[in-house]
Design a protein around this motif. Structure first.
Motif, short mmCIF file in Angstrom:
data_model
loop_
_atom_site.label_atom_id
_atom_site.label_comp_id
_atom_site.label_asym_id
_atom_site.label_seq_id
_atom_site.Cartn_x
_atom_site.Cartn_y
_atom_site.Cartn_z
N LEU A 228 0.84 -1.20 0.00
CA LEU A 228 0.00 0.00 0.00
C LEU A 228 0.88 1.24 0.00
O LEU A 228 1.81 1.36 0.80
N ILE A 229 0.57 2.18 -0.89
CA ILE A 229 1.24 3.48 -0.93
C ILE A 229 0.15 4.55 -0.85
O ILE A 229 -0.73 4.60 -1.70
N ASN A 230 0.18 5.38 0.19
CA ASN A 230 -0.79 6.47 0.30
C ASN A 230 -0.07 7.81 0.20
O ASN A 230 0.65 8.22 1.11
N ALA A 231 -0.28 8.48 -0.94
CA ALA A 231 0.26 9.82 -1.13
C ALA A 231 -0.88 10.81 -1.33
O ALA A 231 -0.67 11.92 -1.81
N ASN A 238 -6.93 4.40 8.02
CA ASN A 238 -7.07 4.00 9.42
C ASN A 238 -5.72 3.40 9.81
O ASN A 238 -5.38 2.29 9.39
N GLU A 239 -4.94 4.15 10.57
CA GLU A 239 -3.56 3.74 10.83
C GLU A 239 -3.47 2.50 11.72
O GLU A 239 -2.56 1.68 11.56
N ALA A 240 -4.41 2.33 12.63
CA ALA A 240 -4.43 1.11 13.45
C ALA A 240 -4.71 -0.11 12.57
O ALA A 240 -4.10 -1.18 12.75
N ASP A 241 -5.60 0.03 11.59
CA ASP A 241 -5.90 -1.08 10.68
C ASP A 241 -4.71 -1.40 9.78
O ASP A 241 -4.47 -2.57 9.45
N ILE A 242 -3.96 -0.39 9.39
CA ILE A 242 -2.76 -0.64 8.57
C ILE A 242 -1.76 -1.47 9.35
O ILE A 242 -1.20 -2.45 8.84
N LEU A 243 -1.52 -1.10 10.60
CA LEU A 243 -0.59 -1.87 11.44
C LEU A 243 -1.09 -3.30 11.65
O LEU A 243 -0.31 -4.26 11.58
N ALA A 244 -2.39 -3.45 11.88
CA ALA A 244 -2.95 -4.79 12.08
C ALA A 244 -2.83 -5.62 10.81
O ALA A 244 -2.51 -6.82 10.86
N ALA A 245 -3.06 -5.01 9.65
CA ALA A 245 -2.95 -5.73 8.38
C ALA A 245 -1.52 -6.17 8.11
O ALA A 245 -1.29 -7.26 7.57
N VAL A 254 4.17 -0.93 3.43
CA VAL A 254 3.42 0.29 3.11
C VAL A 254 4.38 1.47 3.02
O VAL A 254 5.42 1.49 3.66
N THR A 255 3.99 2.43 2.20
CA THR A 255 4.61 3.76 2.19
C THR A 255 3.52 4.75 2.52
O THR A 255 2.46 4.75 1.89
N LEU A 256 3.78 5.61 3.51
CA LEU A 256 2.81 6.63 3.91
C LEU A 256 3.47 8.00 3.86
O LEU A 256 4.51 8.22 4.51
N ASP A 257 2.87 8.90 3.11
CA ASP A 257 3.37 10.28 3.04
C ASP A 257 2.47 11.23 3.82
O ASP A 257 2.86 12.36 4.09
N VAL A 258 1.28 10.77 4.16
CA VAL A 258 0.28 11.61 4.82
C VAL A 258 -0.31 10.86 6.00
O VAL A 258 -0.35 9.62 6.02
N PHE A 259 -0.80 11.64 7.00
CA PHE A 259 -1.23 11.02 8.25
C PHE A 259 -2.43 11.77 8.81
O PHE A 259 -2.69 12.93 8.47
N ASN A 260 -3.16 11.08 9.70
CA ASN A 260 -4.32 11.71 10.33
C ASN A 260 -3.90 12.91 11.17
O ASN A 260 -4.61 13.92 11.21
N LYS A 261 -2.76 12.81 11.82
CA LYS A 261 -2.23 13.93 12.59
C LYS A 261 -0.82 14.20 12.10
O LYS A 261 0.01 13.29 12.03
N GLU A 262 -0.56 15.45 11.72
CA GLU A 262 0.77 15.83 11.23
C GLU A 262 1.29 17.01 12.04
O GLU A 262 0.54 17.96 12.30
N PRO A 263 2.58 16.98 12.44
CA PRO A 263 3.54 15.88 12.23
C PRO A 263 3.08 14.59 12.91
O PRO A 263 2.34 14.63 13.89
N LEU A 264 3.51 13.46 12.36
CA LEU A 264 3.19 12.17 12.96
C LEU A 264 3.75 12.12 14.38
O LEU A 264 4.94 12.38 14.60
N PRO A 265 2.91 11.83 15.38
CA PRO A 265 3.39 11.80 16.77
C PRO A 265 4.56 10.84 16.95
O PRO A 265 4.62 9.78 16.33
N LYS A 266 5.50 11.23 17.79
CA LYS A 266 6.72 10.44 17.99
C LYS A 266 6.43 9.06 18.59
O LYS A 266 7.22 8.13 18.45
N PRO A 274 9.25 -2.26 10.74
CA PRO A 274 10.23 -2.58 9.69
C PRO A 274 9.66 -2.64 8.29
O PRO A 274 10.42 -2.64 7.32
N GLN A 275 8.33 -2.70 8.16
CA GLN A 275 7.72 -2.79 6.83
C GLN A 275 7.05 -1.48 6.41
O GLN A 275 6.27 -1.45 5.46
N VAL A 276 7.39 -0.39 7.10
CA VAL A 276 6.76 0.90 6.82
C VAL A 276 7.81 1.91 6.38
O VAL A 276 8.85 2.07 7.03
N ILE A 277 7.54 2.59 5.28
CA ILE A 277 8.34 3.73 4.83
C ILE A 277 7.53 4.99 5.08
O ILE A 277 6.37 5.08 4.68
N ILE A 278 8.15 5.96 5.75
CA ILE A 278 7.48 7.22 6.07
C ILE A 278 8.19 8.38 5.40
O ILE A 278 9.42 8.49 5.46
#
Length: 318
Positions: A228-231, A238-245, A254-266, A274-278
């Protein structure tokens, strides 16, 4: 209709307005661009907005056009006091190419096992028996076949990928398998090995990248589970669902360029997965030097009595 003595209101938050002021002074010195309307309310004919403060446009009696300074327009509708005037989306070759570059970069990175090789390098592991599928074996599916989606689809097709697209209404793009509507979405998801989301954020698309959608994806392919790539927009996912999937093997990366809250909380688990590109909402940043001439050209054509281009459908919100 209007003239060069009319005032343009720059209503932005989160951006340095000085760059926009400088570009307008360079490209249209005869036009007045202001950051507040305290003394110019009657004269303001145009507004350039990015996440404008709610109500900031409500008391401009002679406002004619609102220009969104980003590819998306959902930020405009966060204000429930938007005047009933045309809202224009920015469609710029520069913005389109920046998004296409990002999509092609990330598709190729996943296709050519970039995550795996970076992990191997970090661990000083030499492992060379992994099969690399050819581009024609991989189906890249693009959610959202507007200007950005169509351009990315054609570039990926030229690289040899099988490309499919999904949109609310039917679209025809040479060499691209097109799907539309709810039934079309199911067929689209069955075939896509890499899903690229470039959808606008609307009431219908909010949260669409969720477990319900992931459950409809193919279970295996040349890259394993789908990527999944979301630009598009952060509110699509749904970020919790992405992690669960990812944990359940329904997504391989997955690659995520956008988020529900920005900046993405630390403390977000996405940072260290390990499988996420931000990337930090950097896929297609608006460049004032490229966009200001486009906006001026639209204003000048409008003042000549020509129709505005790229007007937003208020009901659909894109």
């Amino acid at each position: 209709m209007t003239g060069t003595s009319d005032t343009i209101f720059l209503a932005v938050t989160g951006w340095d307005p000085e760059v926009w002021l400088s570009e307008f002074a360079k490209n249209a010195p005869q036009r007045k661009l202001v950051l507040n309307t305290d003394t110019d309310k009657e004269k303001v004919r145009y507004a350039l907005v990015w996440k404008q403060r709610p109500g900031s446009l409500a008391d401009l009696p002679n406002l004619k056009v609102i220009f969104s300074l980003g590819a998306g327009v959902d930020h405009v509708f966060h204000d429930d006091k938007i005047p009933d005037v045309p809202i224009v989306r920015i469609v710029s070759p520069d913005l389109t190419m920046r998004m296409t570059e990002y999509v092609v970069w990330q598709v190729l990175d996943h296709h050519r096992l970039g995550l795996r090789y970076r992990q191997q390098q970090a661990g000083k592991v030499w492992h060379e028996d992994r099969r690399q599928p050819a581009a024609h074996e991989v189906n890249v599916g693009i959610l959202g076949m507007g200007v950005l989606g169509r351009d990315a689809a054609l570039k990926l097709r030229n690289l040899g990928f099988k490309v499919s697209g999904w949109s609310r209404r039917p679209q025809t793009v040479e060499g691209v398998i097109s799907h539309s509507g709810n039934d079309g979405l199911r067929d689209f998801l069955k075939d896509a090995d890499i899903v690229v989301s470039l959808l606008p954020l609307t009431p219908d698309t909010r949260g669409i990248l969720s477990m319900n959608l992931f459950a409809q994806m193919k279970t295996d392919g040349p890259l394993g589970a789908p990527v999944l790539i979301n630009a598009g927009r952060g509110g699509l996912q749904n970020e919790a669902d992405i992690l669960a999937a990812l944990e359940r093997g329904m997504l391989s990366a997955v690659t995520l360029d956008v988020f529900n809250k920005e900046p993405l909380p630390k403390d977000s688990a996405l940072w260290t997965h390990p499988q996420v590109i931000i990337t930090p909402h950097a896929a297609a940043s608006s460049s004032p030097s490229a966009l200001v001439p486009e906006i001026i050209a639209q204003i000048e054509s409008y003042e000549r009595g020509e129709p505005l281009k790229n007007i937003v459908d208020r009901e659909a919100q894109y």
